[in-house]
Scaffold this motif. Structure first.
Motif, PDB file in Angstrom:
ATOM      1  N   SER A   1       0.855  -1.187   0.000  1.00  0.00           N
ATOM      2  CA  SER A   1       0.000   0.000   0.000  1.00  0.00           C
ATOM      3  C   SER A   1       0.888   1.232   0.000  1.00  0.00           C
ATOM      4  O   SER A   1       2.100   1.138   0.185  1.00  0.00           O
ATOM      5  CB  SER A   1      -0.916   0.008   1.232  1.00  0.00           C
ATOM      6  N   GLU A   2       0.279   2.373  -0.219  1.00  0.00           N
ATOM      7  CA  GLU A   2       1.023   3.626  -0.164  1.00  0.00           C
ATOM      8  C   GLU A   2       1.567   3.842   1.248  1.00  0.00           C
ATOM      9  O   GLU A   2       0.920   3.496   2.232  1.00  0.00           O
ATOM     10  CB  GLU A   2       0.130   4.794  -0.570  1.00  0.00           C
ATOM     11  N   GLY A   3       2.745   4.480   1.358  1.00  0.00           N
ATOM     12  CA  GLY A   3       3.458   4.498   2.626  1.00  0.00           C
ATOM     13  C   GLY A   3       3.238   5.684   3.527  1.00  0.00           C
ATOM     14  O   GLY A   3       3.884   5.786   4.559  1.00  0.00           O
ATOM     15  N   GLY A   4       2.368   6.608   3.173  1.00  0.00           N
ATOM     16  CA  GLY A   4       2.139   7.725   4.082  1.00  0.00           C
ATOM     17  C   GLY A   4       3.296   8.701   4.080  1.00  0.00           C
ATOM     18  O   GLY A   4       4.005   8.881   3.097  1.00  0.00           O
ATOM     19  N   GLY A   5       3.538   9.348   5.217  1.00  0.00           N
ATOM     20  CA  GLY A   5       4.471  10.471   5.267  1.00  0.00           C
ATOM     21  C   GLY A   5       5.854  10.144   5.776  1.00  0.00           C
ATOM     22  O   GLY A   5       6.477  11.006   6.394  1.00  0.00           O
ATOM     23  N   TYR A   6       6.343   8.948   5.577  1.00  0.00           N
ATOM     24  CA  TYR A   6       7.685   8.603   6.041  1.00  0.00           C
ATOM     25  C   TYR A   6       8.719   9.168   5.072  1.00  0.00           C
ATOM     26  O   TYR A   6       8.651   8.915   3.863  1.00  0.00           O
ATOM     27  CB  TYR A   6       7.832   7.085   6.166  1.00  0.00           C
ATOM     28  N   PRO A   7       9.717   9.923   5.564  1.00  0.00           N
ATOM     29  CA  PRO A   7      10.674  10.589   4.654  1.00  0.00           C
ATOM     30  C   PRO A   7      11.421   9.601   3.761  1.00  0.00           C
ATOM     31  O   PRO A   7      11.594   9.852   2.565  1.00  0.00           O
ATOM     32  CB  PRO A   7      11.633  11.308   5.620  1.00  0.00           C
ATOM     33  N   GLU A   8      11.886   8.499   4.336  1.00  0.00           N
ATOM     34  CA  GLU A   8      12.649   7.533   3.546  1.00  0.00           C
ATOM     35  C   GLU A   8      11.804   6.957   2.411  1.00  0.00           C
ATOM     36  O   GLU A   8      12.289   6.755   1.296  1.00  0.00           O
ATOM     37  CB  GLU A   8      13.161   6.393   4.434  1.00  0.00           C
ATOM     38  N   TYR A   9      10.537   6.726   2.721  1.00  0.00           N
ATOM     39  CA  TYR A   9       9.631   6.179   1.707  1.00  0.00           C
ATOM     40  C   TYR A   9       9.434   7.188   0.571  1.00  0.00           C
ATOM     41  O   TYR A   9       9.458   6.821  -0.613  1.00  0.00           O
ATOM     42  CB  TYR A   9       8.291   5.822   2.349  1.00  0.00           C
ATOM     43  N   SER A  10       9.275   8.454   0.914  1.00  0.00           N
ATOM     44  CA  SER A  10       9.082   9.479  -0.112  1.00  0.00           C
ATOM     45  C   SER A  10      10.299   9.583  -1.020  1.00  0.00           C
ATOM     46  O   SER A  10      10.178   9.685  -2.248  1.00  0.00           O
ATOM     47  CB  SER A  10       8.807  10.835   0.550  1.00  0.00           C
ATOM     48  N   VAL A  11      11.503   9.546  -0.426  1.00  0.00           N
ATOM     49  CA  VAL A  11      12.731   9.606  -1.227  1.00  0.00           C
ATOM     50  C   VAL A  11      12.834   8.384  -2.131  1.00  0.00           C
ATOM     51  O   VAL A  11      13.208   8.488  -3.305  1.00  0.00           O
ATOM     52  CB  VAL A  11      13.963   9.700  -0.302  1.00  0.00           C
TER      53      VAL A  11
END
Length: 801
Positions: free
Chosen positions: A619-629
């Motif tokens: 699923s989409e990972g929400g607001g985790y910085p590492e996930y966004s990068v």
């Protein structure tokens, strides 16, 4: 003899290698008998018995000289014997300059006493402190006090892992500690020891602060690395670009920098004195001036922090200059052998220091091979073109002769170094280093002139950075994966080519060894081909598993990381080297079970440095910085992204069936609540014939109950235990339904979460399940035939010996 030092050097290195790599310790009781035999043989008519006895004697000395580092006899008061389960208050003297890093600061302290409520106790041994933040004006020789929890360095247990505990042991460090803030370091006394070094450190600190006022980032960080040995200010991305371009050596003060400075000083003195007829008539000016450069080089050694690489460089130049002054033979190869013997005699562990190996190999290659490349053109071109060709020959020789060792240690090969050295060495070495070094004395004498010179040096650094950033975009090769046998063949070929005098034997022997190296590197079959191989990687308090399918495709499930975010890059430091060591340069399926940092963080580096074909997530990972990068990198590299959940159809990869069991479609929006994100983990069941492996991410009892309610097939041969062995997972009904023969728990040694939970481990054992733990066993390797017969599952041997 043409090479009188070759035999003793080979003998000494042989003793060191046997002790350091084979861990074979010889007895000192043979020392006196061997010495007696050598003395008697020296008066014999034949030289062979003498040389044989001398070789064995020096071999034994080499072996004995390394044993105190490998098997130290630590006193009961040594800091490594302090109870690490609770913090202590200790006092000690700072024995080297504080080393700034991008994460904080490292401080090496010689322990003196343990401060307790009732009384003080003596404390011995060096303690390496990791501090979050700076330490103010604390310098070498200061007496400090702090509260610290000690830790004994320990390997993770990974293929290709850097042996950090042994690296520290070779520096007489057997314990480390962490301090939350530089404010927690209390200064008890200034300069109680090493007063001269403290004054020099204060000068270096002032010079660094002056550079910061004149030059802005990132150039100031690189200038301080080039001139003062302070690499903590170099931007992480920029340092990685220099490494990818094959010129990372330029950022360390090594033989190259010291040689340039020595040459610069010599020419400066020569121009100042050549006008004196008296000096020209009464002195051999060149030899005398070379001697006058030595005090400046020694001062510069301490000004730059007296790093081992710099000390070796200064020592090598000193040996060469003294030989010239004494009018002794200055054959370059003999000088190199003498320098190596002196350095290893003073500090035997230097043989295992990568900078020592690469420095001497580069010089060796330049002396032996550069003339072969440039000789056909000597005297035929002339002028600038001939000097450019000479420089190119030197660069080619140094690159080729270090290619195999660099591939062995770093698992990557950058041939762009041939181009980047040709550009960066003049810009940084002959330009920024010389101009910046010239500015240092004027910081006190004429600050305006110092500013002008530093701005000029910074301009050259800026040009260099621009070139490096563009060259770093060229892919780095991972096409060779040498082991120790390859290193032995390589060094043997180089030795035969250099030291065998008969031309036919020299070329024939070197060609034969080079051919054996090529065959061993590229032609040997993969013994694991056709099997399903699963490596449960030991990455600390995180999770990462590599799956190699029978047809050669690869899948990486999670990438480890720091559970609380931040910290060192686990992907760069642990996961990527392990993959490269196993010969992996591409990941066909990159799988993220859920976006928590201890599963996602390491995937960022992997996605950036490996070819990735598909990315799977539940699923989409929400607001985790590492996930966004991670998602940004995958999008920029046009990687196909696939959402996988319980509604997805099974996948078949090289005959192996992948069954998605969770999450449910409606659980995709887990929010930022950790329990929701954990329970929304991607759960996969891998089936190969009669063998199955269940990957559970960090699901808890809620998802386990939901899987059982839906009658999902969770039966497995191997269970990847959920949530690092948490007591809120691996419920009894779930274990009864899964009925695994083996269970693998991924956890960090001595982690602050106290995982795995004792009740979880007890429950697994009670059910007759064989339990493997990465915190105790290191990486767990499993292999099975395509039809499902398990060939083996076991911990990787030798990691924690």
């Amino acid at each position: 003899m043409e090479r009188p030092l070759l035999l003793p050097l080979l003998a000494f290195i042989g003793g060191l290698v046997v002790a350091g790599l084979a861990d074979i310790s010889l007895s000192a009781r043979f020392l006196l008998p061997l010495l007696a035999v050598s003395l008697v043989a020296a008066f014999g008519a034949r030289s062979l018995p003498f040389h044989a006895a001398l070789f064995i004697l020096i071999f034994l000395l080499g072996n004995l000289s390394l044993q105190p580092y490998l098997h130290p006899e630590l006193s009961p008061s040594h800091v490594a014997n302090v109870d690490s389960s609770q913090s202590i208050v200790m006092e000690g003297v700072v024995v080297s300059r504080p080393e700034m890093t991008d994460k904080g600061c490292r401080l090496l302290v010689q322990s003196e006493r343990l401060v307790e409520a009732d009384s003080d106790m003596p404390l011995t041994g060096k303690l390496l402190l990791f501090i979050d933040g700076g330490v103010g004006d604390i310098l070498t020789g200061d007496l400090v006090r702090c509260r610290v929890r000690t830790r004994i360095p320990r390997k993770y247990g990974l293929p290709g892992e850097f042996d950090y505990p042994r690296y520290l042991a070779y520096r007489d460090i057997f314990a480390t500690g962490f301090v939350a803030s530089g404010d927690d370091i209390i200064l008890m006394g200034r300069g109680v020891a090493y007063p001269l070094q403290r004054r020099i450190d204060a000068v270096a600190r002032d010079l660094g602060r002056f550079m910061d006022t004149v030059v802005s980032p990132p150039e100031n960080g690189i200038l301080k690395a080039l001139l003062l040995g302070e690499r903590g200010g170099v931007a992480e991305g920029l340092e990685d670009a220099y490494a990818r371009s094959g010129v990372n050596h330029i950022l360390s003060i090594s033989g190259f920098h010291v040689g340039i400075i020595a040459l610069f000083l010599f020419h400066l003195l020569f121009m100042a004195t050549r006008c004196s007829e008296f000096l020209m008539l009464h002195l051999n000016l060149r030899r005398t001036l070379l001697l006058f450069t030595l005090p400046v080089l020694v001062f510069y050694l301490f000004l730059s922090g007296a790093a081992p690489a710099t000390a070796r460089s200064v020592l090598t130049i000193t040996v060469y200059v003294i030989a010239l002054a004494l009018q002794r033979e200055t054959d370059p190869i003999n000088s190199l052998l003498l320098a190596a013997l002196v350095i290893l005699g003073l500090h035997p562990p230097a043989i295992f220091d990568l900078s020592f190996q690469l420095s001497f190999l580069a010089i060796w290659g330049i002396l032996v091979f550069a003339p072969l490349f440039t000789h056909p053109f000597a005297g035929k071109i002339g002028g600038v073109a001939e000097k450019g060709l000479l420089f190119l020959g030197v660069s080619v020789a140094a690159t080729l002769v270090t290619l195999i060792p660099v591939a062995y240690y770093f698992h990557r090969v950058s041939l762009t170094g041939l181009v980047s050295n040709f550009i960066i060495v003049p810009l940084m070495g002959y330009g920024a280093v010389v101009i910046g070094f010239s500015a240092l004395p004027f910081v006190y004498l004429a600050p305006s002139l110092a500013k002008f010179l530093l701005i000029g040096a910074a301009f050259l650094v800026r040009l260099s950075d621009w070139v490096i950033i563009n060259l770093a975009r060229i892919p780095v090769g991972t096409f060779i994966h040498p082991d120790r046998i390859d290193l032995f063949l390589f060094y043997s070929a180089l030795g035969v080519f250099t030291f065998v005098s008969l031309r036919r034997l020299r070329y024939g022997g070197a060609a034969l060894l080079a051919g054996a190296l090529v065959v061993h590197l590229f032609c040997l079959p993969d013994t694991g081909a056709g099997k399903l191989r699963i490596s449960f990687l030991s990455v600390g308090q995180g999770d990462a598993t590599l799956i190699r399918f029978p047809g050669g495709k690869t899948m990486l499930v999670d990438g480890g990381g720091n559970a609380r975010g931040g910290g060192s890059d686990v992907g760069e430091r642990l996961v990527a080297p392990a993959l490269w060591k196993m010969g992996i340069s591409a990941i066909d399926y990159l799988v993220l079970t859920h976006p928590h940092p201890d599963h996602c963080q390491g995937l960022v580096f992997v996605a950036k440095n490996f070819r990735v074909r598909e990315f799977w997530e539940g699923s989409e990972g929400g607001g985790y910085p590492e996930y966004s990068v991670l998602k940004e990198i995958l999008a920029a590299r046009h990687v196909t992204t696939r959402t996988v959940n319980a509604a997805s159809q099974p996948f078949v990869i090289d005959g192996v069936r992948i069954e998605p069991l969770a999450p449910l479609q409606q659980s995709a929006e887990g929010g930022d609540d950790p329990s929701n994100v954990n329970n929304g983990s991607l759960v996969l069941r891998l089936v190969a014939g009669s063998t199955s492996v269940l990957f559970t991410g960090d699901i808890g009892a809620v998802t386990e109950a939901e899987l059982l309610r839906r009658d999902a097939t969770v039966q497995c041969t191997v269970l990847k235990v959920a949530h690092h062995g948490s007591r809120f997972s691996s419920s009894r009904p779930f274990l009864a339904a899964a009925a695994p023969r083996y269970a693998v728990i991924s956890a960090g040694y001595g982690n602050s979460f106290h995982l795995p939970a004792p009740e979880t481990v007890a429950n697994l054992v009670r059910n007759g399940i064989t339990v493997f733990r990465t915190d105790l066993d290191g990486t767990i390797e499993m292999s099975c035939e395509p039809h499902g017969r398990v060939v083996g599952i076991a911990a990787t041997a030798g990691h924690f010996d």
